[in-house]
Design an enzyme around this catalytic site. Sequence first.
Site, PDB file in Angstrom:
ATOM      1  CE  LYS A 243      40.699  67.340  21.944  1.00  0.00           C
ATOM      2  NZ  LYS A 243      39.643  68.359  22.109  1.00  0.00           N
TER       3      LYS A 243
ATOM      4  NE  ARG B  32      41.273  72.309  20.454  1.00  0.00           N
ATOM      5  CZ  ARG B  32      40.540  73.174  21.159  1.00  0.00           C
ATOM      6  NH1 ARG B  32      40.288  72.938  22.424  1.00  0.00           N
ATOM      7  NH2 ARG B  32      40.056  74.256  20.584  1.00  0.00           N
TER       8      ARG B  32
ATOM      9  N   GLY C 113      41.570  67.300  31.558  1.00  0.00           N
ATOM     10  CA  GLY C 113      42.368  68.269  32.294  1.00  0.00           C
ATOM     11  C   GLY C 113      43.766  67.811  32.616  1.00  0.00           C
TER      12      GLY C 113
ATOM     13  CG  MET D  77      48.032  64.877  29.122  1.00  0.00           C
ATOM     14  SD  MET D  77      48.096  63.364  28.210  1.00  0.00           S
ATOM     15  CE  MET D  77      47.434  63.795  26.672  1.00  0.00           C
TER      16      MET D  77
ATOM     17  NE  ARG E 177      33.987  63.184  25.913  1.00  0.00           N
ATOM     18  CZ  ARG E 177      34.731  63.672  26.868  1.00  0.00           C
ATOM     19  NH1 ARG E 177      36.012  63.414  26.903  1.00  0.00           N
ATOM     20  NH2 ARG E 177      34.216  64.453  27.799  1.00  0.00           N
TER      21      ARG E 177
ATOM     22  CG  HIS F 251      45.792  53.117  54.911  1.00  0.00           C
ATOM     23  ND1 HIS F 251      44.839  53.462  55.831  1.00  0.00           N
ATOM     24  CD2 HIS F 251      46.320  51.956  55.321  1.00  0.00           C
ATOM     25  CE1 HIS F 251      44.806  52.550  56.780  1.00  0.00           C
ATOM     26  NE2 HIS F 251      45.693  51.628  56.501  1.00  0.00           N
TER      27      HIS F 251
ATOM     28  NE  ARG G 204      33.301  27.176  54.606  1.00  0.00           N
ATOM     29  CZ  ARG G 204      33.871  28.369  54.532  1.00  0.00           C
ATOM     30  NH1 ARG G 204      34.627  28.678  53.502  1.00  0.00           N
ATOM     31  NH2 ARG G 204      33.680  29.272  55.461  1.00  0.00           N
TER      32      ARG G 204
ATOM     33  CD  GLU H 259      39.043  26.519  51.301  1.00  0.00           C
ATOM     34  OE1 GLU H 259      38.785  27.702  51.500  1.00  0.00           O
ATOM     35  OE2 GLU H 259      38.519  25.598  51.959  1.00  0.00           O
TER      36      GLU H 259
ATOM     37  CB  SER I  82      32.822  25.196  45.522  1.00  0.00           C
ATOM     38  OG  SER I  82      32.537  26.572  45.640  1.00  0.00           O
TER      39      SER I  82
ATOM     40  N   GLY J 137      37.362  28.246  46.180  1.00  0.00           N
ATOM     41  CA  GLY J 137      37.346  29.228  47.263  1.00  0.00           C
ATOM     42  C   GLY J 137      38.449  30.224  46.965  1.00  0.00           C
ATOM     43  CB  THR J 138      38.714  32.834  44.373  1.00  0.00           C
ATOM     44  OG1 THR J 138      37.461  33.460  44.667  1.00  0.00           O
ATOM     45  CG2 THR J 138      38.541  31.883  43.207  1.00  0.00           C
ATOM     46  CG  ASN J 139      37.393  35.146  49.530  1.00  0.00           C
ATOM     47  OD1 ASN J 139      37.380  35.681  48.437  1.00  0.00           O
ATOM     48  ND2 ASN J 139      36.386  35.240  50.378  1.00  0.00           N
ATOM     49  CG  ASP J 140      41.065  30.427  52.688  1.00  0.00           C
ATOM     50  OD1 ASP J 140      40.768  31.569  53.059  1.00  0.00           O
ATOM     51  OD2 ASP J 140      41.201  29.478  53.481  1.00  0.00           O
TER      52      ASP J 140
ATOM     53  CB  CYS K 246      31.695  29.753  46.996  1.00  0.00           C
ATOM     54  SG  CYS K 246      33.014  28.832  47.797  1.00  0.00           S
TER      55      CYS K 246
ATOM     56  CE1 TYR L 221      28.440  27.439  42.725  1.00  0.00           C
ATOM     57  CE2 TYR L 221      28.345  25.399  41.474  1.00  0.00           C
ATOM     58  CZ  TYR L 221      28.645  26.079  42.642  1.00  0.00           C
ATOM     59  OH  TYR L 221      29.157  25.405  43.719  1.00  0.00           O
TER      60      TYR L 221
END
Lengths: 887, 887
Positions: free
Chosen positions: A22, A91, A100, A102, A335, A451, A626, A758, A777, A779-782, A845, A865
């Site tokens: 502001k 302000r 809202g 502060m 703004r 949750h 795979r 992975e 490649s 495997g960022t989940n594992d 992947c 990629y």
Amino acid sequence: MVTWVYDFAEGSKEQNDLLGGKGANLAEMTNIGLPVPPGFTISTDACRAYLEEGSAPPGLADEISEHLRSLEDAMGRRLGDPDDPLLVSVRSGAKNSMPGMMDTVLNVGLNDASVEALARQSGDERLATDSYRRLLQMYGSTVLGLEARMFDEAMDELKRSRDVKDDLGLTSDDLRHLVTSYQEVIRSETGKPFPQDPREQLDRAVQAVFDSWNTPRAVLYRRQERIAEDLGTAVNIQAMVFGNLGATSGSGVCFTRDPATGSQGVYGDYLANAQGEDVVAGIRNTVALTDLERLDPTSHAELLAVMERLELHYLDMCDIEFTIERGRLWMLQTRVGKRTPAAAFRIAMDFVDEGLIDMDEALRRVTGHQLAQLMFPGFDPSAERTVVARGMSASPGAAVGKAVFDSDTAVAWAERGEDVILVRKETTPDDLRGMVVARGILTSRGGKTSHAAVVARGMGRSCVCGTESLDVDIAAKQFTIRGGPTVHEGDVISIDGGTGEVFLGKIPVVDSSVVRFFEGDPGDDVLVNAVSRVVEHADDTRRLAVRANADTPDDAARARRYGAAGIGLCRTEHMFLGERRALVEELVVASDVDEQAAALQQLLPLQREDFLGIFEAMDGLPVTIRLIDPPLHEFLPDFTELSVTVALEDERGATSSRHHRLLAALTRLHEQNPMLGLRGVRLGIVIPGLFTMQARAILEAAAEWVAGGGSAFPEIMVPLVASTEEFAIVRAELEKVGREVQEERGVQIPHLVGTMIELPRAAITAGQIAESADFFSFGTNDLTQMTWGFSRDDVEAAFFPTYLDHGIFPVSPFESLDIEGVGSLVRTAAAAGREVNPGLHLGVCGEHGGDPASIHFFDAVGLDYVSCSPFRVPVARLEAARAALMQ
Amino acid sequence: MVTWVYDFAEGSKEQNDLLGGKGANLAEMTNIGLPVPPGFTISTDACRAYLEEGSAPPGLADEISEHLRSLEDAMGRRLGDPDDPLLVSVRSGAKNSMPGMMDTVLNVGLNDASVEALARQSGDERLATDSYRRLLQMYGSTVLGLEARMFDEAMDELKRSRDVKDDLGLTSDDLRHLVTSYQEVIRSETGKPFPQDPREQLDRAVQAVFDSWNTPRAVLYRRQERIAEDLGTAVNIQAMVFGNLGATSGSGVCFTRDPATGSQGVYGDYLANAQGEDVVAGIRNTVALTDLERLDPTSHAELLAVMERLELHYLDMCDIEFTIERGRLWMLQTRVGKRTPAAAFRIAMDFVDEGLIDMDEALRRVTGHQLAQLMFPGFDPSAERTVVARGMSASPGAAVGKAVFDSDTAVAWAERGEDVILVRKETTPDDLRGMVVARGILTSRGGKTSHAAVVARGMGRSCVCGTESLDVDIAAKQFTIRGGPTVHEGDVISIDGGTGEVFLGKIPVVDSSVVRFFEGDPGDDVLVNAVSRVVEHADDTRRLAVRANADTPDDAARARRYGAAGIGLCRTEHMFLGERRALVEELVVASDVDEQAAALQQLLPLQREDFLGIFEAMDGLPVTIRLIDPPLHEFLPDFTELSVTVALEDERGATSSRHHRLLAALTRLHEQNPMLGLRGVRLGIVIPGLFTMQARAILEAAAEWVAGGGSAFPEIMVPLVASTEEFAIVRAELEKVGREVQEERGVQIPHLVGTMIELPRAAITAGQIAESADFFSFGTNDLTQMTWGFSRDDVEAAFFPTYLDHGIFPVSPFESLDIEGVGSLVRTAAAAGREVNPGLHLGVCGEHGGDPASIHFFDAVGLDYVSCSPFRVPVARLEAARAALMQ
């Protein structure tokens, strides 16, 4: 010497770290000559110093005095002068907008004497008394921490005694009475009278704004919006202007373009004879901005000129708060305006077409997140509907179903084919079964890290949470919308997880026009036009290729329509399901290698067909396949369920030898932690012929497609490799199959053999693995699971909400890559791999391949990629380009 | 110019990389003037070049010619000279001894003409013919690859026709007949006659030795003994000497000290009128070395002088092969002798006492592995026993039990209290149940990496595997010892997993004297004396402290007796078992926070008692206590079992509400991968009061002990931390409890708060965690699991044997730390932690803390201590010192 206070004339819009949003924009408007009531800003530095020390930093009081004096000089009035008082507003204004959250105190400078002077000066006694009443109320609740209820009760009592409904019905005398009551409340509650010293009012109001940074509500908001805790807020002290001085005064809020659709033309609300607070509070009905032209053509014209000026200056759509005091226009705030995703795309392209920004800048102004929002199905915009409640947009998507209040009912109704929305006060792990079968989840408590929110996002269910206006009564199986109707079990409701809106009844759901566009229906929608132009420019801009995760020819075809440059992950385990389970059963219960080989031999032609379809859909593009990854017992019945079945069958004398045989196999294969068991490359090494059968199927299919004139580029990917030795063993076997098939078929099949990275160990030893791998490649989940040591299935419901609440991570590391931990492994492995094998092709992947923040990281570490679900491909194309621009 | 061939006079004992062990030691003996038949060595370089190219490297043939000519000149004979032939032996000799694994050809240079000359020269026609017969047999099988059977059959047929039992019964004419038969076998099988050209014989024998490096047997041996594949073997060409030239000739094998006990005095076997091969083959009974004194006092005295010379030269116990040819002593081989663990300690200390080596050198000569062997219970040395079979020593320990042949029987018999030994051809995962309940495992197939061996070591069961002389008949439930008795199900057998020996009947098992010593019984055993002196010197030498993993006061006391400097890991989960399960059940099924708190309140005094006992046992020493780590459902019944129970109870109308309640809790808590679920610090954060209850119990117990005059140094350890945020949250809570308890009790309790580093992410972000941690303890078990992405429970049986067979790792990474992968994380984390917090105390509490190779690594990366099971503490003390010496 630190400077704590800055005149509006000293700042600029770039200084929002120091002056807050502001303050920086008030400074900017002041400096470009717009009519801003004069004032000054106390910096965030001062706030931080105050919060650290618990008291105002040395020098602050003097600087305030100095700036106040200048302000008084400029206005020709003194703060609280009993003859001609200057009034100021105090302000908050943090770097990030926290609407809202502060505190604000208006009319500082009024006291028992100056209120009389204000009445004289303004010629409006009622205004003066009402302003004093407002100051007492705001000061009491904000500065003194008294409950708002105390002031409300005095007001209500007065209205009752005067028999009026509205405070406009109160006379000047009534308000004077109220001032006395409010002063009495303050005295009796705090033991001290309301301070008559204007400077004391000012100083305590400033401290109250500082303190408001740490209210629980503000802390929670920042956590949810991922705003840093240590920024602090600035405080803006500004000469008061009054929109409530009669018919030639008023206040308004406006946007330089429509923030909902992005369409050109100003857009706003105006309320005559009112302060800005009244517009926001919605006490009376506002009129459209066009009506101002009729009411006050001069101010209207001036406002339009200001808006044009602001757009040209900010080169973006702005939102504005203004007040007209007796025909004179004052700017109170501006703004860069918030906007819907659709408006973001449209405004960006309109600005390009108006020659104000270039395509790169347009790309910077839209986000993958916005594009993703546009791709969810939504409620039919032409359908009639009324928002009956509004909660947090916890997990996007439009959902319609019958309200149910417990998991048992949810499961029972879903099993008979009904769509249900699970409604709870808040969810716990006990509600998981119900959440799985529900179309959407609606809760009355909890924020974006509750949750319900975390689990719903993980499962891809729509979710609106923290809908505080709902009174949920689980025992009675109903909820009541505060001041509205009651919804019983079985009543149909609709929720929009992207906006947080709740509706009664069924609202028709329609596909997104953006999705229809990618699916091949160009349409003539202005939004689609904007999106397609942005995405096209993104394709010209990005360095990262975007592939898709697709397991079937249908998915592959869709991925191609959405712009995928190939398949980055084709999981083969899906090909072992359905009718083929019987073959997997044979493989698993096989008593020797010959029986195993026979089962594999039967799977070969089926797999070949699978791959042929995929090569067809992806003709000419690379397809990373795979080899089978999950433990074999995943293809068999559940161990506990089968144990119970067999026990009951035996008890009933109906023993099934097939069940017994399967249970024996499951007992043998049972794993405490299947995620950490016999899977991936381990399976390929332990079961001779499994991987080579798959490789043969892949290469024979490719040969067939190539022989028919097509082109196929299979990339065979070995999962769960931890060591170069594992990869070398499998690679040697696959190369042998490769030679055999090419010789048998008499055709060259260019193909690569690479590995998933992975496991932490694969990342650590990537330099060795890269010596013989054609590609990695990630495997960022594992990799996330192993690096953190938790499995998504087990933890998302069990403790992620608690973790997010504690700020242990700001977002689930399964949603957005944990750059510090998991990212460190990716970075190291990419560098080590490239060092020994400069031609190593690198991709990702995991699901992070479709996440904006993660894509920026993958671009920065130099991957070739990303691969993500077909639906996320456009998002990834966009974010890959933004990453390249912002690098 | 590479040199491929070296005269014995050119080498030395340090050159075993180049010349192999045998060649280097022949060179050494030659150079110190001992009587060695002259000869030369073809280097391992030549072997490697040959194996790479598939043919002898250029120049090798010429170098052989040159060295051969020198040898002929020295001996005054020409190879294969028809008048006075030189004969040579061609023997393999790799860097590492590979007994019986590779090939030897003797008597090279004999042919149809020279055999006559040899008869003349030696005056012993039978010797000459027998030598020719042996050459044909060795050449045929080794060089030409013919089956030994073919020669054996011709021999057997001859013996039958001559009606003699022994080849000594065959006459010179008989042997000449055999020479003809053998030549015929060679001609008919290979299509070519036996080469009469002595040089051709020599060259092909050399190649055969080279080729023998890659026989499957040799490859398997190297894999099991962890010998590198690319070393290659040297070849030794040496003038033949003959021990079979009548009564004044003979051959022997001897040790300069007793290799079994280490006692002083020479020890060996001698066989008159025999070649070395005959001694080893055990064709006739040897006599003790002392008998040689009677037979040939001159040679005996010369031999004793040589042995003394060798010990003083090698400064170690040596073993020797020698031949006496007509009263003249020739040394054919020496090396530092293999010895039992007991002998190793005794010899090392005797050498110190004899002033030959210092205590540091003594330390270098014994290993933690040897000490561990000495600490297993063994068979009573005074008990009578006969070894009936010998297999591989796969997992140490003496075990006695009834032979059983399947898991069902093993389980049934074990349940009724019987000790069983599971006997199988080889084991598979199906045998796991039986292995768990057996005292030991005996197999007829498979080596040290077989399923049986790997799993038995993992479970700490005795195992003898690959006992090839057993014919196991599972169907008949019996095994037959080849050429011996048959053992039926239920017959008692005894196996020694440390030696690979199998005995019939029950042999009494006795505790190790070394263990009795550590338990406080000094005894007057010479072995105990040696061990205690070595370990005492180790304590003076090592930098690493050694702590123990102990969960109970008893274990703690034992650890102290074994020399632990504190407890490195006290697991608290053991304190939630037994009668306390009921309280854990209450905690788990608690419906709200109050019920949870009540359950925790009941656990508090119990835990306090637990810790008090441990502080008492460890008075004055640090005690690292890990807060509860496993998922809570581990304290409840098994999910599948309870599901079956409940289903059957319901079926029978005997519904149990307690079971239903528990099953509901288990269903809620059920995790797909408990290892990756709600455990460790996550549990502490999700269940308020759990960790603080434990911390209070620890500190109250410490306060109580300190108040009574003791001293206690608790180190509170937070498990499974992945991020500095988790640790900070818990640390703050623990610090609060610390302040409270110290204030309540009015006593200072010096204590530390630190964390396990057992997740890859913790290792990666160790620099952050170290800012607020007092110590790190590397939990290398979990760290190994997460880094490799496998859980020990699930993989040790499922695929480790296959992995070890494929050489994917040389040893289970749970036995010995994977230095390349897991070790890299330990190294990084230790360095990063110390960088930000130089006072950070670093230890390790995984099982690797007791593994020799791992201890060397932990010393190298600068940890402060290792912690291991009490029983391994002496091993760790020893190896920590060896690590310091070898750094």
